[in-house]
Design a protein around this motif. Structure first.
Motif, short mmCIF file in Angstrom:
data_model
loop_
_atom_site.label_atom_id
_atom_site.label_comp_id
_atom_site.label_asym_id
_atom_site.label_seq_id
_atom_site.Cartn_x
_atom_site.Cartn_y
_atom_site.Cartn_z
N ALA A 37 0.85 -1.19 0.00
CA ALA A 37 0.00 0.00 0.00
C ALA A 37 0.89 1.24 0.00
N TRP A 38 0.46 2.26 -0.72
CA TRP A 38 1.20 3.51 -0.78
C TRP A 38 0.20 4.65 -0.96
N ASN A 39 0.68 5.84 -1.28
CA ASN A 39 -0.22 7.00 -1.34
C ASN A 39 -0.03 7.81 -2.62
N ALA A 40 -1.05 8.61 -2.89
CA ALA A 40 -0.95 9.68 -3.88
C ALA A 40 -1.52 10.93 -3.23
N ILE A 41 -0.92 12.07 -3.48
CA ILE A 41 -1.43 13.33 -2.96
C ILE A 41 -1.61 14.30 -4.12
N LYS A 42 -2.55 15.22 -3.95
CA LYS A 42 -2.80 16.21 -5.00
C LYS A 42 -2.19 17.54 -4.57
N LEU A 43 -1.19 17.97 -5.33
CA LEU A 43 -0.53 19.24 -5.07
C LEU A 43 -0.71 20.16 -6.27
N TYR A 44 -1.42 21.25 -6.07
CA TYR A 44 -1.57 22.24 -7.12
C TYR A 44 -2.08 21.62 -8.42
N ASP A 45 -3.20 20.88 -8.27
CA ASP A 45 -3.93 20.28 -9.40
C ASP A 45 -3.18 19.14 -10.08
N LYS A 46 -2.18 18.60 -9.43
CA LYS A 46 -1.45 17.48 -10.00
C LYS A 46 -1.28 16.39 -8.94
N TRP A 47 -1.60 15.15 -9.30
CA TRP A 47 -1.41 14.03 -8.39
C TRP A 47 0.05 13.59 -8.39
N GLU A 48 0.58 13.30 -7.20
CA GLU A 48 1.96 12.88 -7.03
C GLU A 48 2.00 11.57 -6.24
N LEU A 49 3.03 10.77 -6.47
CA LEU A 49 3.14 9.45 -5.84
C LEU A 49 4.13 9.46 -4.68
N ILE A 50 3.74 8.74 -3.62
CA ILE A 50 4.54 8.68 -2.39
C ILE A 50 4.48 7.27 -1.82
N ASP A 51 5.61 6.76 -1.38
CA ASP A 51 5.66 5.49 -0.66
C ASP A 51 6.43 5.73 0.64
N VAL A 52 5.67 5.97 1.71
CA VAL A 52 6.31 6.28 3.00
C VAL A 52 7.08 5.07 3.53
#
Length: 232
Positions: free
Chosen positions: A141-156
């Motif tokens: 499982a990982w995450n995506a966040i929306k920054l300034y109208d763009k989705w970004e990928l994150i794996d904590v």
């Protein structure tokens, strides 16, 4: 000789899109290491402290990412023995230990309070113990966040690199998995919902497990190893 190393390093930074921008997280590291224990008793107080005086959503997101890496230990016993544990944000924060779902759920819970749009993504990952085989079930499982109208990928979870020594567990911070380039992220992560590939041209799961993709993944890992060697 030193000049040659610098040239090689520059080439590697340019050739790996995930490393094309050098990220300076020194201020973030200092901030998260100085978060008072009194502010970490619950998710809401932690979120508000991590958000405090931040100039951008990117800065808040980085604080959340690195705070979790710094403070949440990976639960190897649960992972290796396939145990069931509570992976809720509250339990993960209280226990200071979890597996990937706990990391991703806590990251999202803090983002929600900080008013950063975030999703938890499940899928297939070529992580610890992967030997090139096609996985039959989702395992990460990982995450995506929306920054300034763009989705970004994150794996904590993968942002926390664990080193096991005679003295116990050690850890290193890895910024690669914070806002990683989707073209690099896909070498190791395949979401159940293919829209979270965030690629212009989505790939199939067969392509993800193909020999060609595995070769690209190994090349990427080797390039990262070379960068570590040169910068030491």
């Amino acid at each position: 000789m030193k000049a040659n190393k610098l040239i090689i390093l520059l080439i590697l930074f340019i050739s790996i899109s995930g490393y094309s921008q050098i990220k300076n997280f020194q201020e973030i590291e200092k901030y998260v290491k100085e978060v008072p224990k009194s502010e970490t008793s619950n998710v809401e107080s932690l979120a508000l402290y991590l958000k405090k005086n931040a100039k951008t959503k990117t800065e808040i997101s980085a604080r959340i990412y690195f705070w979790i890496i710094e403070n949440i230990e990976y639960d190897w016993d649960t992972f290796l023995n396939n145990k069931d544990i509570d992976v809720s944000p509250a339990a993960t924060l209280t226990n200071r230990k979890s597996v990937c779902s706990g990391y991703a759920n806590l990251f999202k819970a803090i983002c929600d309070i900080a008013k950063i749009k975030c999703a938890v993504i499940t899928g297939y990952a070529k992580g610890y113990g992967y030997k090139g085989e096609k996985l039959s079930d989702t395992n990460h499982a990982w995450n995506a966040i929306k920054l300034y109208d763009k989705w970004e990928l994150i794996d904590v979870t993968w942002g926390r690199q664990t080193i096991i020594t005679d003295e116990g567990e050690g850890k290193l911070w890895n910024s690669r998995y914070f806002l990683d380039d989707p073209n690099d992220f896909i070498l190791e992560h395949f979401p159940q919902d293919e829209v979270w590939q965030l690629l212009v041209n989505e790939i199939s799961i067969d392509a993800f497990f193909s020999a060609e993709m595995e070769e690209k993944r190994k090349i990427r890992l080797h390039q990262e190893f070379l960068i570590d060697e040169i910068t030491q």
